[in-house]
Write an enzyme that holds these catalytic residues in place. Sequence first.
Site, PDB file in Angstrom:
ATOM      1  N   GLU A 163     -60.806 -33.563  29.487  1.00 53.14           N
ATOM      2  CA  GLU A 163     -61.992 -33.539  30.380  1.00 53.14           C
ATOM      3  C   GLU A 163     -63.072 -32.700  29.831  1.00 53.14           C
ATOM      4  O   GLU A 163     -63.600 -31.900  30.604  1.00 53.14           O
ATOM      5  CB  GLU A 163     -61.787 -33.260  32.191  1.00 53.14           C
ATOM      6  CG  GLU A 163     -60.832 -34.514  32.682  1.00 53.14           C
ATOM      7  CD  GLU A 163     -60.981 -34.240  34.036  1.00 53.14           C
ATOM      8  OE1 GLU A 163     -61.390 -32.962  34.557  1.00 53.14           O
ATOM      9  OE2 GLU A 163     -60.404 -34.967  34.774  1.00 53.14           O
ATOM     10  N   GLU A 373     -54.732 -39.629  34.678  1.00 54.35           N
ATOM     11  CA  GLU A 373     -54.850 -38.911  35.877  1.00 54.35           C
ATOM     12  C   GLU A 373     -55.581 -39.714  36.704  1.00 54.35           C
ATOM     13  O   GLU A 373     -56.478 -40.564  36.568  1.00 54.35           O
ATOM     14  CB  GLU A 373     -55.673 -37.806  36.034  1.00 54.35           C
ATOM     15  CG  GLU A 373     -54.998 -36.113  35.186  1.00 54.35           C
ATOM     16  CD  GLU A 373     -55.971 -35.095  35.463  1.00 54.35           C
ATOM     17  OE1 GLU A 373     -56.690 -35.027  36.426  1.00 54.35           O
ATOM     18  OE2 GLU A 373     -55.686 -34.363  34.428  1.00 54.35           O
TER      19      GLU A 373
HETATM   20  C1  BGP Z   1     -59.233 -33.057  36.952  1.00 52.60           C
HETATM   21  C2  BGP Z   1     -58.229 -31.870  36.313  1.00 52.60           C
HETATM   22  C3  BGP Z   1     -56.866 -31.665  36.873  1.00 52.60           C
HETATM   23  C4  BGP Z   1     -57.152 -31.716  38.347  1.00 52.60           C
HETATM   24  C5  BGP Z   1     -57.829 -32.897  38.796  1.00 52.60           C
HETATM   25  C6  BGP Z   1     -58.266 -32.679  40.503  1.00 52.60           C
HETATM   26  O1  BGP Z   1     -60.397 -32.956  36.822  1.00 52.60           O
HETATM   27  O2  BGP Z   1     -58.141 -32.572  34.891  1.00 52.60           O
HETATM   28  O3  BGP Z   1     -56.607 -30.566  36.282  1.00 52.60           O
HETATM   29  O4  BGP Z   1     -57.450 -30.297  38.882  1.00 52.60           O
HETATM   30  O5  BGP Z   1     -59.227 -33.084  38.431  1.00 52.60           O
HETATM   31  O6  BGP Z   1     -59.273 -31.953  40.706  1.00 52.60           O
HETATM   32  P1  BGP Z   1     -59.302 -30.960  42.237  1.00 52.60           P
HETATM   33  O7  BGP Z   1     -57.928 -30.056  41.879  1.00 52.60           O
HETATM   34  O8  BGP Z   1     -60.586 -30.200  41.819  1.00 52.60           O
HETATM   35  O9  BGP Z   1     -59.344 -31.816  43.208  1.00 52.60           O
END
Ligand code: BGP
Length: 468
Positions: A163, A373
């Site tokens: 990301e 993800e």
């Molecule tokens: C993505 C990241 C993850 C994780 C996820 C959820 O952007 O790659 O590492 O954090 O988002 O985000 P959040 O924890 O802010 O809800």
Amino acid sequence: MRFPQDFLFGAASAAYQVEGAWNEDGKGLSNWDVFSKIPGKTFENTNGDVAVDHYHRYKEDIKLMAEMELESYRFSISWARIIPDGDGEVNHKGLEFYNNVIDECLKYGIVPFVTLYHWDLPQALEEDGGWANKRSIDAFAKYAEVCYKAFGDRVKHWITFNETVVFCTHGYIFGAHPPGLENDQKKYFQATHNVFVAHAKAVQIYKSLKQYGEIGITHVFNPAYSIDDTEDNLFAEMHANYYQTFWYYDPILKGEYPEYVVKRLEEQGLTPDWTEEELTLLKEMADSNDFMGLNYYQPARVAKLQETIDLTSFSEISKGKSGSPSFDGVYKTVMMDDKVYTKWGWEISAEGFLDGLRMLKERYGDVKLYVTENGLGDEDPIIDNEIVDVPRIKYIEEHLKVVKRAIEEGINLKGYYAWSVIDLLSWLNGFKKQYGFIYVDHKNNLERKKKLSFHWYKHIIETRGEEL
Ligand code: BGP
């Protein structure tokens, strides 16, 4: 339809969010070790010093993954464990830890899917300008090579960066991630370019080693859709897709930057300092990139921004919540009455994913894709001591159905990694926002417990999603 045999059902984590052991066994300081300790930067000043102690409990955690029938585990390597100061000496204790994690996965037949950079930069590099400084490009190439040579006999799936849009916008525009700069658009675009070059170099080195695995990158996938058919808002949609998606995907998959953005940057004096040699390398490496990883949580509903905004205050924009202006003041994201949102204001839309996948296919052809993800951040209900995360099951189910449909349409999707395998530290939302199949009890010595979704996902994997 059952999912094809070569489709991987997985789940993911990231080093800083699970490991803890921030100063053990020779690990160097990372930018997050430092940044998270600045008061007010994270939710309730939480940090990853202990996280969920995966560093000491990886055996127990991987055993649970095996029990879930997980086919693949996506995790990241902490650069500062491997090379504590970024580009100096290698720390052998760091290599040992990841060797153990990889071997533990393989013991159960779990395919390790490794991310080299999930945001935790060695602090020494951050202090020298971080991703805005080209020193980080060569440092990353060196670090990547150390990892390939140490783990490449057993790791056959590599993601260079996680990301770029997030760590660059949050780091250089929103001030919400290290280095905590606000609205430094010049450095922001420079940092993105440097990351693309670092990716290309890492791909080049990987291919030269002939380890015969695959290497790609993971991007946020946040397709933009206009809220209506007016000319202004359709323009906003186009603009958002160029800045949030094509700026990131084109240099990797086409080996060149999109003309639309390049022209505007020239006019605004924001063109990164790039050399002919770097641009040629991007071009040359585009065909060697084996896949694109997509992190999909939500689409963006956009409208042209009619009002002028204060472009120096971004603290609220950074949370991914709909209803915020874009940093360049061209458009805004909109919360719509007929859409469904999570408690954190993230839209839930599996259809938005499918339409976006079609858009990607149109622009980039048959590129191999992994969902690296996807998941629901929630405060999970506990009833009679059981974690009944039904909304998560529903969320993942809807998205897996879309993945299935996309495969049937001929979209080249080869795996799905739920975020996250276990409850972990959210960068900005502490431990309150849960994503895992495995619950971690922070009141009881970080004890692990299976959630309802754990059993559900196990069944999906066992039946290869036939009932979806
Ligand atoms: C993505 C990241 C993850 C994780 C996820 C959820 O952007 O790659 O590492 O954090 O988002 O985000 P959040 O924890 O802010 O809800």
